[in-house]
Motif scaffolding. Structure first.
Motif, mmCIF file in Angstrom:
data_model
loop_
_atom_site.group_PDB
_atom_site.id
_atom_site.type_symbol
_atom_site.label_atom_id
_atom_site.label_comp_id
_atom_site.label_asym_id
_atom_site.label_seq_id
_atom_site.Cartn_x
_atom_site.Cartn_y
_atom_site.Cartn_z
ATOM 1 N N ASN A 18 -2.077 -3.669 -0.166
ATOM 2 C CA ASN A 18 -1.373 -2.394 -0.304
ATOM 3 C C ASN A 18 -2.111 -1.297 -1.060
ATOM 4 N N LEU A 19 -3.161 -1.638 -1.790
ATOM 5 C CA LEU A 19 -3.908 -0.640 -2.545
ATOM 6 C C LEU A 19 -5.309 -0.525 -1.946
ATOM 7 N N PRO A 20 -5.570 0.542 -1.197
ATOM 8 C CA PRO A 20 -6.869 0.663 -0.533
ATOM 9 C C PRO A 20 -8.007 0.799 -1.532
ATOM 10 N N ILE A 21 -9.190 0.404 -1.091
ATOM 11 C CA ILE A 21 -10.396 0.523 -1.909
ATOM 12 C C ILE A 21 -10.975 1.919 -1.701
ATOM 13 N N LEU A 22 -11.092 2.668 -2.807
ATOM 14 C CA LEU A 22 -11.546 4.057 -2.741
ATOM 15 C C LEU A 22 -12.532 4.335 -3.862
ATOM 16 N N PRO A 23 -13.456 5.272 -3.663
ATOM 17 C CA PRO A 23 -14.307 5.689 -4.783
ATOM 18 C C PRO A 23 -13.479 6.418 -5.836
ATOM 19 N N VAL A 24 -13.868 6.264 -7.081
ATOM 20 C CA VAL A 24 -13.149 6.910 -8.175
ATOM 21 C C VAL A 24 -13.569 8.378 -8.239
ATOM 22 N N PRO A 25 -12.615 9.305 -8.225
ATOM 23 C CA PRO A 25 -12.975 10.708 -8.409
ATOM 24 C C PRO A 25 -13.766 10.891 -9.709
ATOM 25 N N SER A 26 -14.849 11.619 -9.647
ATOM 26 C CA SER A 26 -15.737 11.887 -10.777
ATOM 27 C C SER A 26 -16.676 10.726 -11.089
ATOM 28 N N VAL A 27 -16.387 9.542 -10.546
ATOM 29 C CA VAL A 27 -17.254 8.381 -10.771
ATOM 30 C C VAL A 27 -17.430 7.658 -9.428
ATOM 31 N N PRO A 28 -18.017 8.313 -8.426
ATOM 32 C CA PRO A 28 -18.043 7.734 -7.077
ATOM 33 C C PRO A 28 -18.889 6.480 -6.941
ATOM 34 N N GLU A 29 -19.702 6.166 -7.969
ATOM 35 C CA GLU A 29 -20.483 4.927 -7.927
ATOM 36 C C GLU A 29 -19.598 3.691 -7.990
ATOM 37 N N ILE A 30 -18.365 3.870 -8.439
ATOM 38 C CA ILE A 30 -17.448 2.745 -8.633
ATOM 39 C C ILE A 30 -16.305 2.829 -7.625
ATOM 40 N N LEU A 31 -16.014 1.697 -6.997
ATOM 41 C CA LEU A 31 -14.898 1.579 -6.067
ATOM 42 C C LEU A 31 -13.781 0.778 -6.725
ATOM 43 N N LEU A 32 -12.540 1.213 -6.514
ATOM 44 C CA LEU A 32 -11.385 0.515 -7.073
ATOM 45 C C LEU A 32 -10.262 0.441 -6.041
ATOM 46 N N HIS A 33 -9.453 -0.608 -6.127
ATOM 47 C CA HIS A 33 -8.156 -0.601 -5.453
ATOM 48 C C HIS A 33 -7.292 0.440 -6.158
ATOM 49 N N GLN A 34 -6.775 1.427 -5.405
ATOM 50 C CA GLN A 34 -5.987 2.500 -6.004
ATOM 51 C C GLN A 34 -4.677 2.688 -5.251
ATOM 52 N N ALA A 35 -3.609 2.888 -6.001
ATOM 53 C CA ALA A 35 -2.281 3.048 -5.400
ATOM 54 C C ALA A 35 -2.137 4.433 -4.791
ATOM 55 N N GLY A 36 -1.334 4.506 -3.731
ATOM 56 C CA GLY A 36 -0.999 5.772 -3.099
ATOM 57 C C GLY A 36 0.491 5.835 -2.836
ATOM 58 N N PRO A 37 0.968 6.906 -2.193
ATOM 59 C CA PRO A 37 2.407 7.072 -1.965
ATOM 60 C C PRO A 37 3.040 5.944 -1.165
ATOM 61 N N ALA A 38 2.262 5.292 -0.298
ATOM 62 C CA ALA A 38 2.826 4.247 0.556
ATOM 63 C C ALA A 38 2.565 2.837 0.035
#
Length: 219
Positions: A18-38
């Motif tokens: 449920n939490l897609p893997i996305l680059p971190v804003p301002s730190v694009p070298e790091i990818l994280l599972h991040q929550a969204g509206p859905a």
């Protein structure tokens, strides 16, 4: 007739699904599972009063500014033992590991955060020891550098964290704090080391984000 409560989902399986893997804003070298509206995060986070809010599911400015700083200044962590207090998603811990720390430990009170840290560390190809605990009333840990982001949003918590950081400093541990100058940051006790423009969850998507600082404790 009382409706049976639904079983709590497995944290790691829920995060993967449920939490897609996305680059971190301002730190694009790091990818994280991040929550969204859905993401339906409430199904994992729980609704009881004692359940900790799912802060770990979003990148916050204090963590982002510390991660950015450590990646840009790897000499601050290279070969050192690093402990990330209130680690959330593991963003700062991952940055420390990528920057060459000898060992990295991530601590958070939320067991769901610990599951997320394990997944996020694997995504980024780093090794982090993560465990769920509240250590701020305990003796200083065995580490060289303690990093803490975004823990100054509540007056009682801020006072407890500051006292713990003082004990850590007195025992010889270097302390770095990342924060966008929230209300209860004890600025009179801090020395600003750096400032970076980073994104902050809940602060909108305007250009440049917020100005967040990296601080050390004054002697």
């Amino acid at each position: 007739m009382k409706r049976a409560s639904q079983p709590q989902p497995d944290p790691a399986a829920f995060i993967r699904a449920n939490l897609p893997i996305l680059p971190v804003p301002s730190v694009p070298e790091i990818l994280l599972h991040q929550a969204g509206p859905a993401s339906g995060l409430w199904r994992l986070a729980g609704r009881a009063e004692a359940d900790p809010p799912p802060y770990w599911a979003y990148p916050w400015a204090g963590g982002a500014v510390l991660a950015r700083h450590l990646l840009d200044r790897p000499e601050m962590v290279s070969g050192r033992r690093v402990l990330d207090l209130g680690a959330g998603s593991g963003l700062v811990a991952i940055a420390a590991a990528k920057a060459g720390a000898a060992t990295v430990t991530a601590i958070d009170i939320d067991a769901n955060a610990i599951a997320a840290i394990g997944l996020n560390a694997a995504i980024n190809g780093v090794n982090i020891v993560a465990w769920a605990a509240d250590i701020i009333e305990h003796q200083p840990p065995a580490t060289d550098l303690l990093v803490v982001g975004d823990l100054f949003y509540d007056p009682s918590l801020a006072a407890r964290v500051t006292a713990f950081l003082r004990r850590c400093q007195a025992s010889g541990i270097e302390v770095l704090i990342g924060d966008p100058e929230r209300a209860y940051l004890p600025q009179g006790e801090l020395r600003r080391i750096a400032t970076h423009a980073v994104a902050d969850f809940g602060a909108g998507t305007g250009r440049g984000g917020v100005q967040a600082g990296v601080f050390s404790l004054r002697q």
